[in-house]
Write an enzyme that holds these catalytic residues in place. Structure first.
Site, PDB file in Angstrom:
ATOM      1  N   ASP A  74      36.445  35.898  39.304  1.00  0.00           N
ATOM      2  CA  ASP A  74      37.156  36.552  40.403  1.00  0.00           C
ATOM      3  C   ASP A  74      36.386  37.769  40.905  1.00  0.00           C
ATOM      4  O   ASP A  74      36.073  38.674  40.142  1.00  0.00           O
ATOM      5  CB  ASP A  74      38.564  36.955  39.963  1.00  0.00           C
ATOM      6  CG  ASP A  74      39.397  35.753  39.539  1.00  0.00           C
ATOM      7  OD1 ASP A  74      39.329  34.715  40.224  1.00  0.00           O
ATOM      8  OD2 ASP A  74      40.113  35.841  38.522  1.00  0.00           O
TER       9      ASP A  74
ATOM     10  N   ASP B 281      30.849  36.362  36.132  1.00  0.00           N
ATOM     11  CA  ASP B 281      32.278  36.624  36.209  1.00  0.00           C
ATOM     12  C   ASP B 281      32.819  35.674  37.281  1.00  0.00           C
ATOM     13  O   ASP B 281      32.056  35.166  38.098  1.00  0.00           O
ATOM     14  CB  ASP B 281      32.489  38.096  36.596  1.00  0.00           C
ATOM     15  CG  ASP B 281      33.942  38.456  36.782  1.00  0.00           C
ATOM     16  OD1 ASP B 281      34.768  38.056  35.936  1.00  0.00           O
ATOM     17  OD2 ASP B 281      34.257  39.120  37.779  1.00  0.00           O
TER      18      ASP B 281
END
Length: 182
Positions: A11, A9
């Protein structure tokens, strides 16, 4: 036989999540992430970014702005750490978004579309792979795609009980994954 990978991922996992980060000035790598990515790459893992970017659909920033930031991020990792991301997959959609981006798609996590595309494109064996994220949705998408090890990190969103239950590992940061991976 397929290749092993670490799905990432963005952020809250690679960078500090200030909320809809889309400008270079606002982008800060989480401490130690570059070095950790290099160690994972040196262990033979492909590094694959899988990121929801609903800020595009919400009109907070353009797809071009996202792509410019991503190019800078990719360049920075290579320049500073010798890290090359093997795949970059993003979902610009959001069900309540604007224009062409307003849609219920198969790529937005917790759906597994980005993972399935990467597995196909890069010949990845999900049974030898990891997903590192900061939300339950990251883990659900990985699980649907057959990714063996789901890792939740504390560097992003607050960890939920449900997320903790779904995770195979809960770590303070991506940096802490390196000793678990062979």
């Amino acid at each position: 036989m397929g290749k092993k990978a670490v799905f990432l991922d963005r952020d809250g996992t690679l960078n500090i999540d200030h909320g809809y980060v889309h400008q270079i000035d606002d982008f800060q790598f989480i401490e130690g992430v570059g070095k950790a990515l290099k160690q994972l790459q040196d262990k033979g893992y492909l590094l694959v970014l899988v990121t929801n970017q609903s800020g595009i659909a919400r009109g907070y920033f353009s797809e071009q702005q996202f792509q410019q930031l991503t190019e800078w991020m990719d360049w920075s990792l290579d320049e500073d750490y010798g890290v090359v991301l093997d795949g970059i997959y993003y979902c610009p959609h959001y069900p309540e978004g604007q224009g062409e981006y307003q849609q219920k798609c198969d790529c937005r996590k917790p759906k597994a579309g980005m993972f399935q595309q990467a597995i196909k494109d890069l010949n990845i064996d999900p049974a030898q792979s990891y997903m590192v994220g900061d939300k339950l949705e990251d883990l659900l998408a990985a699980e649907t795609a057959g990714v063996k090890t789901k890792v939740l990190v504390r560097t992003g969103k607050a960890i939920t009980a449900e997320g903790e239950k779904k995770a195979d590992l809960v770590l303070n940061s991506l940096v802490d994954l390196v000793p678990y991976v062979n």
